[in-house]
Each structure stands twice: as C-alpha cells, then as structure tokens.
Design an enzyme around this catalytic site. Structure first.
Site, PDB file in Angstrom:
ATOM      1  N   GLY A  81       2.091  -2.201  -2.463  1.00 54.10           N
ATOM      2  CA  GLY A  81       1.983  -1.668  -1.099  1.00 54.10           C
ATOM      3  C   GLY A  81       1.219  -0.358  -1.130  1.00 54.10           C
ATOM      4  O   GLY A  81       1.702   0.696  -0.723  1.00 54.10           O
ATOM      5  N   GLU A 104      -1.864  -4.842  -1.614  1.00 56.53           N
ATOM      6  CA  GLU A 104      -1.594  -4.499  -0.218  1.00 56.53           C
ATOM      7  C   GLU A 104      -1.725  -5.765   0.622  1.00 56.53           C
ATOM      8  O   GLU A 104      -2.637  -6.558   0.425  1.00 56.53           O
ATOM      9  CB  GLU A 104      -2.613  -3.412   0.198  1.00 56.53           C
ATOM     10  CG  GLU A 104      -2.640  -3.004   1.631  1.00 56.53           C
ATOM     11  CD  GLU A 104      -1.299  -2.599   2.226  1.00 56.53           C
ATOM     12  OE1 GLU A 104      -0.651  -1.665   1.724  1.00 56.53           O
ATOM     13  OE2 GLU A 104      -0.900  -3.240   3.202  1.00 56.53           O
ATOM     14  N   ASP A 206       7.824   0.580   3.225  1.00 58.45           N
ATOM     15  CA  ASP A 206       8.332   0.428   4.595  1.00 58.45           C
ATOM     16  C   ASP A 206       9.860   0.344   4.545  1.00 58.45           C
ATOM     17  O   ASP A 206      10.409  -0.426   3.753  1.00 58.45           O
ATOM     18  CB  ASP A 206       7.764  -0.866   5.216  1.00 58.45           C
ATOM     19  CG  ASP A 206       6.257  -0.774   5.409  1.00 58.45           C
ATOM     20  OD1 ASP A 206       5.759   0.329   5.687  1.00 58.45           O
ATOM     21  OD2 ASP A 206       5.575  -1.811   5.261  1.00 58.45           O
TER      22      ASP A 206
HETATM   23  N1  SAM Z   1       2.187   3.504  -0.845  1.00 61.48           N
HETATM   24  C1  SAM Z   1       1.337   3.948   0.245  1.00 61.48           C
HETATM   25  C2  SAM Z   1       1.493   5.425   0.482  1.00 61.48           C
HETATM   26  O1  SAM Z   1       2.427   6.018  -0.078  1.00 61.48           O
HETATM   27  O2  SAM Z   1       0.672   5.995   1.226  1.00 61.48           O
HETATM   28  C3  SAM Z   1       1.576   3.146   1.526  1.00 61.48           C
HETATM   29  C4  SAM Z   1       2.938   3.291   2.143  1.00 61.48           C
HETATM   30  S1  SAM Z   1       3.110   2.305   3.628  1.00 61.48           S
HETATM   31  C5  SAM Z   1       4.461   3.008   4.426  1.00 61.48           C
HETATM   32  C6  SAM Z   1       3.748   0.785   2.945  1.00 61.48           C
HETATM   33  C7  SAM Z   1       2.649  -0.212   2.653  1.00 61.48           C
HETATM   34  O3  SAM Z   1       3.196  -1.360   2.008  1.00 61.48           O
HETATM   35  C8  SAM Z   1       1.942  -0.704   3.898  1.00 61.48           C
HETATM   36  O4  SAM Z   1       0.560  -0.464   3.783  1.00 61.48           O
HETATM   37  C9  SAM Z   1       2.271  -2.187   3.949  1.00 61.48           C
HETATM   38  O5  SAM Z   1       1.248  -2.962   4.531  1.00 61.48           O
HETATM   39  C10 SAM Z   1       2.504  -2.512   2.495  1.00 61.48           C
HETATM   40  N2  SAM Z   1       3.359  -3.692   2.250  1.00 61.48           N
HETATM   41  C11 SAM Z   1       4.529  -3.971   2.857  1.00 61.48           C
HETATM   42  N3  SAM Z   1       5.036  -5.142   2.398  1.00 61.48           N
HETATM   43  C12 SAM Z   1       4.152  -5.617   1.477  1.00 61.48           C
HETATM   44  C13 SAM Z   1       4.093  -6.791   0.663  1.00 61.48           C
HETATM   45  N4  SAM Z   1       5.067  -7.703   0.716  1.00 61.48           N
HETATM   46  N5  SAM Z   1       3.044  -6.957  -0.166  1.00 61.48           N
HETATM   47  C14 SAM Z   1       2.055  -6.028  -0.207  1.00 61.48           C
HETATM   48  N6  SAM Z   1       2.049  -4.902   0.540  1.00 61.48           N
HETATM   49  C15 SAM Z   1       3.083  -4.691   1.383  1.00 61.48           C
END
Ligand code: SAM
Length: 308
Positions: A81, A104, A206
């Site tokens: 993510g 992602e 998330d």
């Molecule tokens: N790690 C990054 C940061 O700290 O800036 C992004 C944090 S953001 C709140 C969480 C990210 O996880 C989002 O971009 C979301 O699309 C991604 N994400 C959520 N569930 C996921 C999954 N099952 N597989 C891949 N990415 C996922």
C-alpha cells in the site's frame, strides 16, 4: 480501479524486466539467448547504513554493465500500500543494491509513481534540467487527475511538491525501485517465493474503522500467514500508523502470531530504514503537519521450528 489486475500464475512467470530493466532481461529475450537474468552488483547484505558520508563514498548505484556479478537479482523489499511512493524514493539511495517494489491497488497512484520513478531515472542519467521540467509537468498533471478523483488520499496531494530531508534526491540511485498494481490481500505469493523478502513495510495503512470492514485491514491473522511465507527468517515487518486503534489491533495480531517477534525499540535506533519509515511517506508527512501521533512497531520473522 476497474482495470483488471494482472498477476502471474507463480513467481517464476513474472517478467520483472518491465519494472527493473537494468537488472532483468525480458523473458522473451532469455528464452532466445538462454542467458540468465542480470544480477545486482552485490547482495543486499552489503547495503549498510546510508549516512551522507557513506553515500558520498559509494557514489552512483550499479550501472547496467557493472551489474553482472554475484547473486541473482530478486526483489527483497516490499512496500504494501505504497501510495505516492515517498518511502521508496527515500530508501533507494540507502540500499542501492537492493530491489524494492511498491505495491498499490489504486491505478492512479501506481501510474503516478511509475512516472515519478521514470523521471528520477532520467534525472540520474544527467537529464536533470529537462527531466526537472518534465517532473514538474508530470506532477501537476497527475495531481490534477488525482484531485479529480473522489478518493480520501487526495488530501496529501500538496506533499508531492515537498522534498523533505528524507526525500532528498540523490543522482544515480533509482533503478532499484518500481511500482506495481496489485491487491496485496490476494496475490502476494504469486509474485514472491517463500522466504524471498527481507523487509516489508506497512505504513499508515487505511484504518477501516467499521467492524464489518476489519477484514480489509492489511494486517490480519490471515495476511500474517502470507507475510510469514514470503519473508525470510530474520526479515523485518515495519508497521507505523497514526491510528491508535489500528495500532492496538495490529500489535495484538502480530504478538500472537508464532512466526513474528517484536523488535525492542532500543534495537531500532541503529536501523537506517527507521527515519524513512517515520518521516518519508506522504501520509506520514501529513500526520506530522497535523501534529498527529505516530505509533511504530517492528517485528522480526523468526525461524519456523514446528515439526510434525
Ligand atoms: N503507505 C503510504 C503512505 O504512508 O503515504 C500510503 C498510505 S494510504 C493511507 C494506504 C494505501 O494503501 C492507499 O494508497 C491504498 O490504496 C492502499 N491499499 C489499501 N488496500 C490495499 C491492498 N489490498 N493492496 C494494495 N494496496 C492497498
């Protein structure tokens, strides 16, 4: 996210040359020449602390021609993510011989990060001025597209224009990072072999507050079984969040999982990845700007001693 996810039937089927052209030959070419994949200059174990001094001494990362010795190339770090990719950009010069992938699920973010990395690779090839212009163009274009999306992560958008201390750009160091679109909850073992990864990052995931959405949390007992499978003994999971409830939930599951043990905070002080984990992601910067708390926990994959 309507674009179908593309995933290999098993890790050997994945053509990593698309993500890391410096390190892998395309599968088609391999079949023709019978040659092995390209190899990094040295195993990632050689990647030590990334102080400014050691970076200066080390100079640019492996060039394509220099990159043909020792261990076979393989991805060793995964950012689960990864969002806009701030962590990868910060880690790339710290571990110049380690291949790292950001995973992602959201297409727009993956497209953005792929272009960001392409721009950085151009930057390292001495196209600084031209690429800088493109870099800004790419950013504003994608920022606009992202702003048009009805997605919560858009709030962090202004961070894209902010190169903080840990996101300092270092020429010669971005061939070793890449972004891919994947649902980490479904396809991780399709991409990675047993014991392949030495570090896994789960940063500001998330929170999915509602109970019925808890199954979407990136750390769950089911997912820990997959993480334990793809991680090698001694490998580290880095977890950080600003949501205390999510932290407590994750720590409880990690503490109860037999193949992970908590790393004492004292030990983390000498880990060069930690400042990046805390400060370099776009979400982490947003939390800092809003003067939020950050809760960090790191776990080591321990040996599986179970015998039937
Ligand atoms: N790690 C990054 C940061 O700290 O800036 C992004 C944090 S953001 C709140 C969480 C990210 O996880 C989002 O971009 C979301 O699309 C991604 N994400 C959520 N569930 C996921 C999954 N099952 N597989 C891949 N990415 C996922």
């Amino acid at each position: 996210n309507d674009v179908p996810l593309d995933y290999p039937i098993n890790p050997d089927e994945e053509d990593w040359s698309k993500l890391f052209p410096t390190y892998f030959r395309p599968h088609t070419e391999e079949a023709q020449t019978g040659s092995d994949i390209k190899r990094p200059l040295s195993p990632s174990a050689a990647d030590g602390a990334g102080s400014a001094e050691s970076l200066a001494k080390r100079g640019p990362a492996a060039t394509p021609t220099a990159a043909l010795e020792q261990v076979p190339a393989q991805v060793e770090f995964a950012d689960i993510g990864c969002g806009y990719g701030g962590l990868l950009v910060a880690l790339a010069p710290l571990y110049p011989n380690t291949l790292m992938v950001g995973m992602e699920i959201r297409t727009k973010l993956v497209d953005y990060l792929q272009q960001r990395i392409e721009a950085l690779r151009g930057f390292q090839q001495g196209l600084l001025l031209r690429k800088n212009v493109e870099w800004v163009d790419v950013r504003s274009k994608i920022s606009q597209e992202i702003a048009a999306l009805d997605q919560p992560a858009v709030e962090g958008e202004e961070d894209l224009h902010d190169n903080g201390e840990t996101n300092r750009l270092v020429p010669g160091h971005y061939e070793n990072i890449a972004a891919m679109r994947i649902n980490c909850q479904k396809y991780l073992p399709n991409f990675f072999k047993k014991g392949q990864l030495s570090k896994m990052f789960i940063l500001f995931a998330d929170p999915h507050f509602k109970r019925r959405k808890h199954k979407a949390r990136i750390i769950s007992t089911t997912m820990l079984a997959e993480y334990a499978y793809v991680m090698r003994t001694g490998g580290i999971i880095y977890m950080i969040t600003d949501v205390k409830d999510l932290y407590d939930w994750s720590v409880k599951r990690l503490d109860n999982f037999p193949l992970f043990e908590r790393i004492p905070d004292e030990e983390l002080k000498s880990d060069p990845a930690i400042p990046c984990v805390i400060n370099s992601t776009e979400e982490g910067k947003k939390v800092a700007r809003n003067k939020g708390q950050k809760y960090l926990a790191c776990y080591r994959r321990i040996e599986d001693t179970f015998k039937d």
